[in-house]
Design a protein around this motif. Structure first.
Motif, PDB file in Angstrom:
ATOM      1  N   ILE A  46       0.872  -1.165   0.000  1.00  0.00           N
ATOM      2  CA  ILE A  46       0.000   0.000   0.000  1.00  0.00           C
ATOM      3  C   ILE A  46       0.914   1.221   0.000  1.00  0.00           C
ATOM      4  O   ILE A  46       1.678   1.440   0.939  1.00  0.00           O
ATOM      5  CB  ILE A  46      -0.915   0.021   1.237  1.00  0.00           C
ATOM      6  CG1 ILE A  46      -1.776  -1.230   1.271  1.00  0.00           C
ATOM      7  CG2 ILE A  46      -1.753   1.279   1.276  1.00  0.00           C
ATOM      8  CD1 ILE A  46      -2.580  -1.379   2.535  1.00  0.00           C
ATOM      9  N   SER A  47       0.873   1.986  -1.067  1.00  0.00           N
ATOM     10  CA  SER A  47       1.731   3.173  -1.141  1.00  0.00           C
ATOM     11  C   SER A  47       0.883   4.371  -1.507  1.00  0.00           C
ATOM     12  O   SER A  47       0.275   4.426  -2.575  1.00  0.00           O
ATOM     13  CB  SER A  47       2.836   2.971  -2.175  1.00  0.00           C
ATOM     14  OG  SER A  47       2.276   2.698  -3.431  1.00  0.00           O
ATOM     15  N   GLN A  48       0.809   5.300  -0.589  1.00  0.00           N
ATOM     16  CA  GLN A  48       0.097   6.544  -0.826  1.00  0.00           C
ATOM     17  C   GLN A  48       0.691   7.608   0.087  1.00  0.00           C
ATOM     18  O   GLN A  48       1.242   7.291   1.140  1.00  0.00           O
ATOM     19  CB  GLN A  48      -1.407   6.401  -0.595  1.00  0.00           C
ATOM     20  CG  GLN A  48      -1.793   6.074   0.833  1.00  0.00           C
ATOM     21  CD  GLN A  48      -3.260   5.780   0.961  1.00  0.00           C
ATOM     22  OE1 GLN A  48      -3.830   5.156   0.092  1.00  0.00           O
ATOM     23  NE2 GLN A  48      -3.861   6.245   2.047  1.00  0.00           N
ATOM     24  N   THR A  49       0.575   8.841  -0.328  1.00  0.00           N
ATOM     25  CA  THR A  49       1.126   9.924   0.479  1.00  0.00           C
ATOM     26  C   THR A  49       0.161  10.269   1.601  1.00  0.00           C
ATOM     27  O   THR A  49      -1.057  10.207   1.441  1.00  0.00           O
ATOM     28  CB  THR A  49       1.359  11.169  -0.386  1.00  0.00           C
ATOM     29  OG1 THR A  49       0.132  11.549  -0.990  1.00  0.00           O
ATOM     30  CG2 THR A  49       2.389  10.889  -1.470  1.00  0.00           C
ATOM     31  N   VAL A  50       0.727  10.583   2.725  1.00  0.00           N
ATOM     32  CA  VAL A  50      -0.062  10.945   3.901  1.00  0.00           C
ATOM     33  C   VAL A  50       0.409  12.321   4.361  1.00  0.00           C
ATOM     34  O   VAL A  50       1.599  12.548   4.568  1.00  0.00           O
ATOM     35  CB  VAL A  50       0.127   9.918   5.033  1.00  0.00           C
ATOM     36  CG1 VAL A  50      -0.645  10.334   6.273  1.00  0.00           C
ATOM     37  CG2 VAL A  50      -0.271   8.539   4.575  1.00  0.00           C
ATOM     38  N   GLU A  51      -0.509  13.233   4.490  1.00  0.00           N
ATOM     39  CA  GLU A  51      -0.175  14.572   4.968  1.00  0.00           C
ATOM     40  C   GLU A  51      -0.260  14.610   6.481  1.00  0.00           C
ATOM     41  O   GLU A  51      -1.262  14.190   7.066  1.00  0.00           O
ATOM     42  CB  GLU A  51      -1.127  15.602   4.370  1.00  0.00           C
ATOM     43  CG  GLU A  51      -0.955  15.798   2.884  1.00  0.00           C
ATOM     44  CD  GLU A  51      -1.802  16.937   2.366  1.00  0.00           C
ATOM     45  OE1 GLU A  51      -2.057  17.901   3.132  1.00  0.00           O
ATOM     46  OE2 GLU A  51      -2.201  16.854   1.200  1.00  0.00           O
TER      47      GLU A  51
END
Length: 67
Positions: free
Chosen positions: A53-58
């Motif tokens: 699971i690869s996604q950007t997190v702010e």
């Protein structure tokens, strides 16, 4: 006296022979049904492969590289 003994004895059931056979086979039918459900669950179910699971997190308060 003989009549009173006959009256106290239980009467024979009025089921047909096919009803008695069905009652004798019912556990086998139930076992086959449970086995069929387990086989279906084994074939249809199972684990899915693990995927990353690869996604950007702010994160609030943290500066990004673009700033």
């Amino acid at each position: 006296m003989a009549n009173s003994l006959r009256a106290s004895l239980p009467k024979h059931s009025k089921q047909s022979p096919s009803d008695k056979g069905l009652r004798a086979r019912a556990p086998y039918y139930a076992a086959i049904g449970v086995l069929a459900i387990l086989v279906l669950a084994y074939i249809d179910g199972g684990e899915e492969p693990i995927r990353p699971i690869s996604q950007t997190v702010e994160i609030p308060g943290m500066a990004t590289e673009s700033e």
